[in-house]
Design a protein around this motif. Structure first.
Motif: not given
Ligand code: ZN
Ligand code: ZN
Length: 376
Positions: A172-200
């Motif tokens: 993020x750009x802030x008045x103090x400069x560039x700030x880096x934060x980390x958050x769980x990945x919203x694509x894999x929900x923090x698990x690091x893996x994904x599946x192509x065809x999710x179970x219904x």
């Protein structure tokens, strides 16, 4: 508005011979339409509750059998230990919020959460140890995909969004400069893996609401507040990751006869004043079924005097027992006859005791025998 449907099969849109898998699928389909967070239907919440209730009965083989036979899930042979359930893991609707909200929520790790249950036992049950069956709801492994979250058995692959780390860096750009934060990945929900065809059935989570029945060994000598961790019986992990634990807390009820201090037990020993003066041997009821033993009350015991009997307290897990303590309580001597009072007055007098004037006359031989007097 119609009255609430009492036919659980109708509520879920099922035939009476529906399989367990059919029940689960029908429930999840209905619940998805009706979940109060999703539906616009003003009656959604009431309908969701009905669907919930129908599922909680039809997904439990024992309750379903009761319902099929007697029209009532708990009328015959229902779980007597439902009270044992501790609400530490929240209500059914929390469970479903977790499930339906699971896709949107950010998670640090895919491990399932721990859950809590409480088991209440009597002191006598704690002495011998026992077994208890508890029933509870959790997010369990999805049978349809074996917990993988994948419809076609494909192995999950590395999440392209985070490169498998499960975390994303946000700049993020802030008045103090560039700030880096980390958050769980919203694509894999923090698990690091994904599946192509999710179970219904589970929408790719690898887990679905399930009803569990487990038998818990209550250990010998268990203490109030002691806990037992049952690995893997908590919430199932995200897409096959490690499940949480079920943490069972034992609540040992107080016993009207005994006070427990660690492994020792104390109980009141009732004696009358004569027994207290002369000493006596009393039979004491122990904590084990049918147990009794003898305890000696010393001559001259006063109110509150203690006696100890080794090895008659609570059984210990590794063998052996604590001790028993008797606390003497002295009661009046009931129904003394006049003759008995006279005898006692002579004994007392010879010890310099102060006695009632009429007894003094008898003790000194100045008065006729006590049988002429009224009983006290
Ligand atoms: Zn990711
Ligand atoms: Zn699944």
């Amino acid at each position: 508005m119609s009255a609430p449907a009492r036919d659980y099969y109708e509520t879920l849109g099922l035939e009476r011979d529906a399989s367990a898998a059919d029940v689960k699928r029908a429930f999840l389909r209905k619940a998805r339409q009706l979940h109060p967070d999703v539906s616009d239907d003003p009656d959604a919440e009431a309908k969701f509750k009905e669907v919930n209730e129908a599922y909680s009965v039809l997904s439990d083989p024992r309750r379903r059998q009761n319902y099929d036979r007697f029209g009532d899930a708990d009328g015959m042979g229902g779980f007597g230990s439902m009270d044992d359930l501790f609400s530490g893991f929240g209500s059914m609707s929390d469970l479903f919020s977790d499930f339906f909200g699971g896709g949107a929520r950010q998670r640090r790790s895919g491990r399932g959460r721990d859950m809590a249950a409480r088991i209440a036992v009597t002191l006598a049950e704690a002495a011998t140890g026992t077994e208890r069956t508890i029933a509870y709801d959790r997010l369990g492994v999805c049978d349809d995909c074996g917990g993988t979250g994948s419809a076609d058995g494909e192995t999950p692959h590395t999440c392209p969004a985070c490169g498998g780390s499960g975390m994303r860096t946000i700049v993020q750009q802030t008045i103090l400069g560039r700030m880096q934060t980390s958050a769980p990945c919203d694509v894999c929900h923090g698990t690091g893996t994904v599946v192509e065809h999710p179970c219904e059935t589970c929408e790719g989570q690898g887990r679905v609401p399930t009803h569990e029945v487990v038998t818990v060994d209550v250990p010998v000598g268990v203490r109030d507040g002691e806990t037992l961790r049952m690995a893997g019986l908590g919430e199932a992990g995200w897409r096959g990751e490690v499940a949480g634990d079920l943490v069972v807390e034992f609540a040992v009820a107080e016993d009207p006869r005994f006070v427990r201090r660690g492994d020792d037990l104390a109980a009141r020993i009732d004696v009358d004043a004569l027994e207290a003066i002369l000493g006596c041997t009393v039979e004491v009821e122990g904590i084990l079924e049918g147990e009794s033993f003898l305890a000696d009350v010393e001559a001259g015991s006063l109110e509150g005097a203690r006696l100890r009997v080794e090895g008659r307290g609570m059984p210990r897990r590794g063998g052996g027992r604590g001790d028993f303590y008797g606390i003497v309580e002295v009661h009046p001597v009931a129904d003394l006859t006049s003759e008995e009072r006279e005898t006692l007055s002579r004994v007392s007098r010879s010890h310099g005791g102060r006695i009632a004037p009429e007894l003094e006359a008898v003790a000194e031989g100045r008065a006729p025998s006590a049988k002429h007097w009224p009983r006290p």
